[in-house]
Design a protein around this motif. Structure first.
Motif, PDB file in Angstrom:
ATOM      1  N   ASN A 154      22.787   1.701  -4.865  1.00 58.01           N
ATOM      2  CA  ASN A 154      23.112   0.291  -5.120  1.00 58.01           C
ATOM      3  C   ASN A 154      23.057  -0.040  -6.613  1.00 58.01           C
ATOM      4  N   ASN A 155      23.597  -1.198  -6.970  1.00 56.08           N
ATOM      5  CA  ASN A 155      23.514  -1.649  -8.366  1.00 56.08           C
ATOM      6  C   ASN A 155      22.282  -2.498  -8.628  1.00 56.08           C
ATOM      7  N   SER A 156      21.687  -3.045  -7.572  1.00 53.87           N
ATOM      8  CA  SER A 156      20.445  -3.810  -7.724  1.00 53.87           C
ATOM      9  C   SER A 156      19.523  -3.464  -6.561  1.00 53.87           C
ATOM     10  N   LEU A 157      18.238  -3.668  -6.801  1.00 53.78           N
ATOM     11  CA  LEU A 157      17.261  -3.235  -5.799  1.00 53.78           C
ATOM     12  C   LEU A 157      16.155  -4.282  -5.640  1.00 53.78           C
ATOM     13  N   VAL A 158      15.990  -4.740  -4.402  1.00 53.79           N
ATOM     14  CA  VAL A 158      14.938  -5.702  -4.070  1.00 53.79           C
ATOM     15  C   VAL A 158      13.968  -5.025  -3.106  1.00 53.79           C
ATOM     16  N   ILE A 159      12.678  -5.074  -3.438  1.00 52.92           N
ATOM     17  CA  ILE A 159      11.634  -4.542  -2.547  1.00 52.92           C
ATOM     18  C   ILE A 159      10.780  -5.725  -2.104  1.00 52.92           C
ATOM     19  N   SER A 160      10.515  -5.816  -0.820  1.00 51.24           N
ATOM     20  CA  SER A 160       9.576  -6.856  -0.390  1.00 51.24           C
ATOM     21  C   SER A 160       8.253  -6.210   0.002  1.00 51.24           C
ATOM     22  N   ILE A 161       7.189  -6.902  -0.351  1.00 49.45           N
ATOM     23  CA  ILE A 161       5.838  -6.494   0.053  1.00 49.45           C
ATOM     24  C   ILE A 161       5.255  -7.686   0.789  1.00 49.45           C
ATOM     25  N   CYS A 165       0.863  -1.180   0.000  1.00 52.54           N
ATOM     26  CA  CYS A 165       0.000   0.000   0.000  1.00 52.54           C
ATOM     27  C   CYS A 165       0.911   1.245   0.000  1.00 52.54           C
ATOM     28  N   LEU A 166       1.749   1.296  -1.007  1.00 50.52           N
ATOM     29  CA  LEU A 166       2.895   2.213  -1.014  1.00 50.52           C
ATOM     30  C   LEU A 166       2.476   3.679  -1.140  1.00 50.52           C
ATOM     31  N   HIS A 167       3.247   4.530  -0.464  1.00 51.76           N
ATOM     32  CA  HIS A 167       3.045   5.982  -0.550  1.00 51.76           C
ATOM     33  C   HIS A 167       4.416   6.643  -0.711  1.00 51.76           C
ATOM     34  N   GLU A 168       4.440   7.960  -0.714  1.00 56.85           N
ATOM     35  CA  GLU A 168       5.695   8.688  -0.963  1.00 56.85           C
ATOM     36  C   GLU A 168       6.762   8.398   0.105  1.00 56.85           C
ATOM     37  N   GLY A 169       6.348   8.030   1.313  1.00 53.62           N
ATOM     38  CA  GLY A 169       7.332   7.651   2.340  1.00 53.62           C
ATOM     39  C   GLY A 169       8.113   6.423   1.892  1.00 53.62           C
ATOM     40  N   HIS A 170       7.377   5.386   1.468  1.00 53.44           N
ATOM     41  CA  HIS A 170       8.052   4.187   0.948  1.00 53.44           C
ATOM     42  C   HIS A 170       8.920   4.539  -0.256  1.00 53.44           C
ATOM     43  N   LEU A 171       8.370   5.355  -1.148  1.00 57.32           N
ATOM     44  CA  LEU A 171       9.088   5.633  -2.403  1.00 57.32           C
ATOM     45  C   LEU A 171      10.368   6.426  -2.149  1.00 57.32           C
ATOM     46  N   SER A 172      10.397   7.217  -1.071  1.00 56.05           N
ATOM     47  CA  SER A 172      11.648   7.928  -0.751  1.00 56.05           C
ATOM     48  C   SER A 172      12.745   6.915  -0.406  1.00 56.05           C
ATOM     49  N   LEU A 173      12.371   5.821   0.261  1.00 51.78           N
ATOM     50  CA  LEU A 173      13.361   4.777   0.575  1.00 51.78           C
ATOM     51  C   LEU A 173      13.807   4.083  -0.706  1.00 51.78           C
ATOM     52  N   VAL A 174      12.826   3.784  -1.575  1.00 48.71           N
ATOM     53  CA  VAL A 174      13.134   3.087  -2.830  1.00 48.71           C
ATOM     54  C   VAL A 174      14.109   3.921  -3.671  1.00 48.71           C
ATOM     55  N   ARG A 175      13.860   5.225  -3.745  1.00 49.30           N
ATOM     56  CA  ARG A 175      14.706   6.087  -4.596  1.00 49.30           C
ATOM     57  C   ARG A 175      16.130   6.179  -4.038  1.00 49.30           C
ATOM     58  N   GLN A 176      16.247   6.315  -2.724  1.00 50.33           N
ATOM     59  CA  GLN A 176      17.590   6.369  -2.137  1.00 50.33           C
ATOM     60  C   GLN A 176      18.317   5.048  -2.378  1.00 50.33           C
TER      61      GLN A 176
END
Ligand code: AMP
Length: 276
Positions: A45-52, A29-40
């Motif tokens: 990093n060279n790869s990015l894993v997000i868990s939901i 249920c992502l919002h801009e708070g989550h997305l700020s973490l994703v963008r940083q």
């Protein structure tokens, strides 16, 4: 972007990812708070894993596990735009196979503040984060200051058990009226949403008094409670001025001090904090 449901497949794909790998654990249920973490994490990093994963073990009896907002289709659309490599979307049995009975616990820190109000909560958080660290083996993992005690506890787990993982805590993203973004804000009626702005007003009052020289932590707690009491829809769970290293309540609010609160607005329990 690969959407992975199985732990074994995640482990296999992980071997092919260019390192360093960044990890952002979420309950969706992502919002801009989550997305700020994703963008940083994307930048670092060279790869990015997000868990939901709405983690059942961190919800107590009578809490909102069943009703917690879920919107996977929208989450995946948002993450697709952020350059994510893998979204890990496991079922509960994938994380906790039948017979699973081992838990991670950070003894002292887990019993205070949120831990006192929600027994077992941090045992669930710590256990799922350990499972994710083992599967993803990230170089860096990203958490929000919004859940300050959670970030402190996870930093402690990393120091003790995962020295290869750097825990990065990023600032709280807020709405225009100061309200911290949270998936749980969707529970609030329009009246409750207006009332909920009182949390940040109380925190801001503490900061203002502290900047004017008020050093007594009990005075700051009293003043925050006074602000909260003026809002008829607010029911205070706790108001705290604590040492962020130990989470023990302070007598004198010296820097750094973690000023935090938990307040019910109607049926919705909200938390927020600032660092002095
Ligand atoms: P959640 O999905 O609520 O478990 O949150 C996933 C991560 O996002 C946690 O590390 C939270 O602390 C972080 N987070 C949640 N809300 C915010 C916010 N408003 N600003 C920054 N980080 C946040």
């Amino acid at each position: 972007m690969r959407v992975v449901e199985k732990a074994a497949e995640l482990e296999r794909l992980r071997l092919e990812l260019p390192v360093p790998v960044g990890l952002v654990p979420t309950m969706g249920c992502l919002h801009e708070g989550h997305l700020s973490l994703v963008r940083q994490a994307r930048d670092d990093n060279n790869s990015l894993v997000i868990s939901i994963f709405v983690n059942p073990t961190q919800f107590g009896p009578g809490e909102d596990y069943a009703s917690y907002p879920r919107d996977e289709a929208r989450d995946l659309t948002l993450l697709e735009k952020e350059g994510v490599d893998i979204v890990f979307l496991p079922s509960a049995t994938e994380i906790y196979p039948p017979g699973f009975d081992s838990y991670v616990e950070v003894a002292g820190l887990s019993r205070r503040l949120e831990g006192a109000s929600r027994p077992g909560h941090f045992r669930g958080v710590a256990t799922v984060v350990a499972r994710l660290f083992d599967l993803v083996r990230p170089g860096k993992a990203y958490f929000g200051q919004k859940d300050a005690q959670q970030a402190i506890i996870i930093s402690s787990i990393a120091a003790d058990l995962y020295p290869g993982v750097e825990v990065i805590t990023l600032p709280t993203v807020r709405e225009a009226d100061g309200m911290a973004m949270s998936s749980r804000n969707s529970y609030l009626s329009p009246d409750e949403r207006r009332a909920a702005a009182v949390l940040y007003r109380a925190l801001s009052r503490a900061r203002e008094l502290w900047q004017e020289g008020e050093g007594s932590a009990s005075n700051l707690r009293w003043e925050m409670t006074a602000v909260l009491r003026k809002e008829p829809l607010a029911v205070v769970d706790y108001v705290s001025v604590a040492d962020p290293a130990t989470l023990e309540e302070m007598e004198t609010a010296s820097s750094p001090a973690l000023v935090s609160l938990a307040v019910k607005i109607g049926a919705t329990r909200l938390i927020d904090n600032i660092l002095l």
